[in-house]
Design a protein around this motif. Structure first.
Motif, PDB file in Angstrom:
ATOM      1  N   UNK A 155     -44.862-109.807  94.499  1.00 51.93           N
ATOM      2  CA  UNK A 155     -46.040-110.598  94.858  1.00 51.93           C
ATOM      3  C   UNK A 155     -46.551-110.157  96.220  1.00 51.93           C
ATOM      4  N   UNK A 156     -47.821-110.492  96.501  1.00 46.47           N
ATOM      5  CA  UNK A 156     -48.393-110.171  97.814  1.00 46.47           C
ATOM      6  C   UNK A 156     -47.626-110.860  98.936  1.00 46.47           C
ATOM      7  N   UNK A 157     -47.187-112.073  98.676  1.00 45.58           N
ATOM      8  CA  UNK A 157     -46.441-112.808  99.712  1.00 45.58           C
ATOM      9  C   UNK A 157     -45.178-112.049 100.108  1.00 45.58           C
ATOM     10  N   UNK A 158     -44.477-111.471  99.131  1.00 43.97           N
ATOM     11  CA  UNK A 158     -43.261-110.711  99.421  1.00 43.97           C
ATOM     12  C   UNK A 158     -43.599-109.408 100.158  1.00 43.97           C
ATOM     13  N   UNK A 184     -55.506-104.083  92.440  1.00 41.13           N
ATOM     14  CA  UNK A 184     -56.841-104.558  92.118  1.00 41.13           C
ATOM     15  C   UNK A 184     -57.596-104.876  93.417  1.00 41.13           C
ATOM     16  N   UNK A 185     -58.933-104.831  93.394  1.00 39.94           N
ATOM     17  CA  UNK A 185     -59.693-105.109  94.610  1.00 39.94           C
ATOM     18  C   UNK A 185     -59.332-106.435  95.271  1.00 39.94           C
ATOM     19  N   UNK A 186     -59.203-107.475  94.498  1.00 42.15           N
ATOM     20  CA  UNK A 186     -58.857-108.776  95.075  1.00 42.15           C
ATOM     21  C   UNK A 186     -57.491-108.772  95.730  1.00 42.15           C
ATOM     22  N   UNK A 187     -56.540-108.105  95.083  1.00 41.23           N
ATOM     23  CA  UNK A 187     -55.191-108.029  95.652  1.00 41.23           C
ATOM     24  C   UNK A 187     -55.173-107.170  96.911  1.00 41.23           C
ATOM     25  N   UNK A 188     -55.959-106.070  96.898  1.00 42.73           N
ATOM     26  CA  UNK A 188     -56.033-105.220  98.086  1.00 42.73           C
ATOM     27  C   UNK A 188     -56.596-106.006  99.269  1.00 42.73           C
ATOM     28  N   UNK A 189     -57.649-106.764  99.011  1.00 42.93           N
ATOM     29  CA  UNK A 189     -58.271-107.550 100.082  1.00 42.93           C
ATOM     30  C   UNK A 189     -57.280-108.592 100.620  1.00 42.93           C
ATOM     31  N   UNK A 221     -60.550-102.931 100.533  1.00 42.11           N
ATOM     32  CA  UNK A 221     -59.656-102.716 101.678  1.00 42.11           C
ATOM     33  C   UNK A 221     -60.465-102.513 102.956  1.00 42.11           C
ATOM     34  N   UNK A 222     -61.561-101.761 102.859  1.00 44.96           N
ATOM     35  CA  UNK A 222     -62.428-101.546 104.026  1.00 44.96           C
ATOM     36  C   UNK A 222     -62.958-102.885 104.536  1.00 44.96           C
ATOM     37  N   UNK A 223     -63.413-103.724 103.620  1.00 43.82           N
ATOM     38  CA  UNK A 223     -63.934-105.033 104.000  1.00 43.82           C
ATOM     39  C   UNK A 223     -62.859-105.920 104.615  1.00 43.82           C
ATOM     40  N   UNK A 224     -61.617-105.696 104.221  1.00 42.57           N
ATOM     41  CA  UNK A 224     -60.504-106.496 104.748  1.00 42.57           C
ATOM     42  C   UNK A 224     -59.975-105.960 106.069  1.00 42.57           C
ATOM     43  N   UNK A 225     -60.514-104.804 106.532  1.00 40.31           N
ATOM     44  CA  UNK A 225     -60.109-104.271 107.827  1.00 40.31           C
ATOM     45  C   UNK A 225     -59.063-103.189 107.789  1.00 40.31           C
TER      46      UNK A 225
END
Length: 576
Positions: A155-158, A184-189, A221-225
């Motif tokens: 998971x992203x949390x881990x 996926x884009x949402x997960x990357x962000x 990812x770019x949008x997320x920094x």
């Protein structure tokens, strides 16, 4: 417009891109003009070493990997060279003792590596610690790496928690290594934003275009920094490789994340890459180039897909590719959902191949799977099948400590062996021998020859008529070879090293069930053997595959030695 936060670029053309598309066959001589042009671009780094390149250099190209590194360093004067390091596995397929890990990293740094991307296939940080310490000791840039995957136990949390742990270990940057193009884009962000809220060092996203999703995930990812993106020059981009460098750079032109990289400079690099690609185009499989959404199911990384195709061809089993793809998720579940990256991608992928082509699941188990089940690769992310552990290990209990703690120092011992064999002309040759003891002696003695590029692309079996015989030249000697016909007629095969003739039809013969190289002969003439005894160990598909006795009796003839290459159906020895 002032650019406050430019995206930096790590270009992978000289390592992961050709590993993903042409099975790591790019020769040093063809890298040099590309590297000279790359040095003008202003990349954060160029990934040019490590991964499977070390193995391919000595196995297929007769190309010294240490000389390659020094040659590249001589022209990459402004751009840091980055390598992919498999933690305690280094650039091999098993764990090496701490003394070997330290010596290897010292030598890599001395010969030209600036940035060390260190990962562990199981995300077991215990397997990365010795490498971390060694990189810091030589003053290298330490990039701690998360092997990204999806499964019921990830998971992203881990992953965010792991990034915090890597930061606490002193990493200079963090890489999210999405080796199969699953993010996926949402997960990357969410993942990148989550990591950047917790730590203040650069974050790099590495992905593959296999599923067709990575360009969208890069934009998220770019949008997320995100600070760094991994790309490849367009002639070696997309498919199982990375998104194209030119496309990413162009998409950011004039924005507040502008890379500052000139498209005119990239055009020069691209043109040089086009010339090289044209020479290697016969090696590029349409399977590796196309978008394949099935990767979201079987999750093989880009480099493994092209190599898996190559390996199935070696076993004359390319028609089994779809069956292997379906079996891979089953093996991965059995092994507790390891991320599929070297060496676990080879462990899972090769076992899936064996489960399909050997006519039964786990009837032939590689040594690496046995070691994995014993805990010798580290802690599995999920629960390993208890039934499989029982089947393979019996009553033995898996080890739960740091695998490296079980390994005795090896460098001095194998260094003495290498010198005794007369194969050490420079200190780095000892490391080459330690990593690949079966291949290194012939390579270091100058006995191996680089495989030539095919003259023409392969034609389908429907349109190509197999001849009944041919003459082949091996090391200057001509041999007449009869081709094995579809009805199983007898043939003698010729070994590629030493021109050894190996019979194919002898009463009492134990035959090879795959193409591979003999690592060890575990018996001798006159020995009494029982059913199930290991007779020969073959290296096939980069894994160790034991050939076991199918009968009880006495060994009366042995036709192979360590280092010999054998084909499916070759008689290895005779038991009466």
């Amino acid at each position: 417009m002032s650019v406050k936060n430019p995206v930096k670029i790590t270009d992978t053309t000289l390592r992961d891109a050709h590993q993903s598309l042409i099975a790591t066959r790019l020769k040093t001589e063809d890298m040099m003009p590309i590297a000279k042009a790359i040095d003008k671009a202003g990349f954060f780094s160029v990934e040019a070493w490590g991964g499977a390149t070390f193995d391919s250099c000595i196995r297929y190209l007769n190309d010294d990997p240490w000389e390659r590194l020094r040659d590249l360093k001589s022209v990459l004067k402004k751009t840091p060279i980055q390598m992919l390091l498999r933690g305690q596995n280094l650039v091999g397929y098993k764990h090496y003792p701490d003394d070997v890990v330290k010596k290897f990293i010292e030598a890599a740094g001395k010969n030209g590596v600036d940035v060390f991307r260190v990962f562990d296939a199981l995300n077991d940080i215990r397997n990365m610690q010795t490498s971390f310490d060694a990189v810091k000791d030589i003053g290298g840039h330490l990039q701690g790496t998360i092997s990204y995957t999806t499964s019921p136990v990830h998971s992203n949390a881990k992953f965010i928690a792991m990034a915090e742990e890597l930061y606490a270990k002193g990493c200079d940057s963090i890489c999210i290594k999405d080796m199969a193009g699953l993010i996926m884009p949402g997960d990357a962000r969410e993942l990148i934003a989550g990591i950047k809220k917790k730590i203040d060092i650069p974050v790099d996203l590495h992905s593959h275009s296999t599923s067709g999703i990575s360009p969208m995930s890069y934009q998220a990812a770019i949008e997320a920094g995100v600070d760094i993106l991994d790309t490849a020059m367009s002639p070696f981009a997309f498919g199982t490789s990375q998104p194209a460098t030119e496309s990413i750079v162009a998409s950011l032109n004039g924005t507040d994340r502008d890379t500052g990289i000139s498209l005119i400079t990239l055009r020069d690099i691209k043109n040089r890459c086009l010339e090289v690609r044209d020479r290697y185009k016969v090696l590029i499989s349409p399977i590796s180039e196309r978008i394949d959404s099935d990767v979201l199911i079987y999750q093989l990384p880009g480099g493994m897909i092209s190599n898996l195709i190559s390996q199935l061809k070696e076993q004359n089993a390319l028609d089994k590719l779809d069956e292997v793809h379906k079996e891979i998720p089953n093996v991965r579940k059995d092994l507790g959902y390891p991320p599929l990256v070297t060496p676990t991608s080879q462990i899972v992928g090769t076992q899936a191949v064996l489960n399909v082509i050997m006519g039964g699941r786990y009837t032939n188990v590689t040594q690496e799977v046995k070691d994995y089940l014993r805990g010798l690769y580290g802690a599995a992310p999920g629960v390993v099948s208890p039934e499989l552990i029982k089947q393979i290990l019996g009553d033995d209990k898996p080890y739960t400590g740091r695998p490296g703690d079980l390994l005795e120092p090896l460098y001095e011992k194998m260094g003495a062996e290498a010198r005794e064999k007369g194969i050490v002309s420079k200190e780095e040759d000892i490391l080459t021998y330690i990593l690949y003891p079966a291949i290194a002696p012939s390579f270091l003695k100058g006995e191996r020859k680089g495989e030539p590029l095919p003259v023409h692309a392969e034609v389908s079996h429907d349109t190509y008529k197999v001849p009944s015989s041919m003459e082949v030249e091996v090391d200057g000697e001509i041999f007449a070879v009869r081709i094995l016909s579809v009805d199983g007629s007898t043939v003698e095969s010729v070994n590629s090293i030493g021109a050894k003739k190996i019979p194919r039809d002898i009463k009492g013969g134990i035959v090879s069930n795959m193409q591979g190289m003999v690592l060890k002969v575990e018996t001798n003439i006159g020995a009494q053997v029982k059913v199930g005894d290991t007779l020969v160990v073959l290296e096939a598909m980069k894994m160790e595959n034991p050939i076991k006795s199918t009968k009880e009796g006495k060994v009366t003839q042995i036709f192979v030695d360590a280092g010999d290459t054998v084909q499916t159906g070759d008689v290895l020895l005779v038991i009466e």
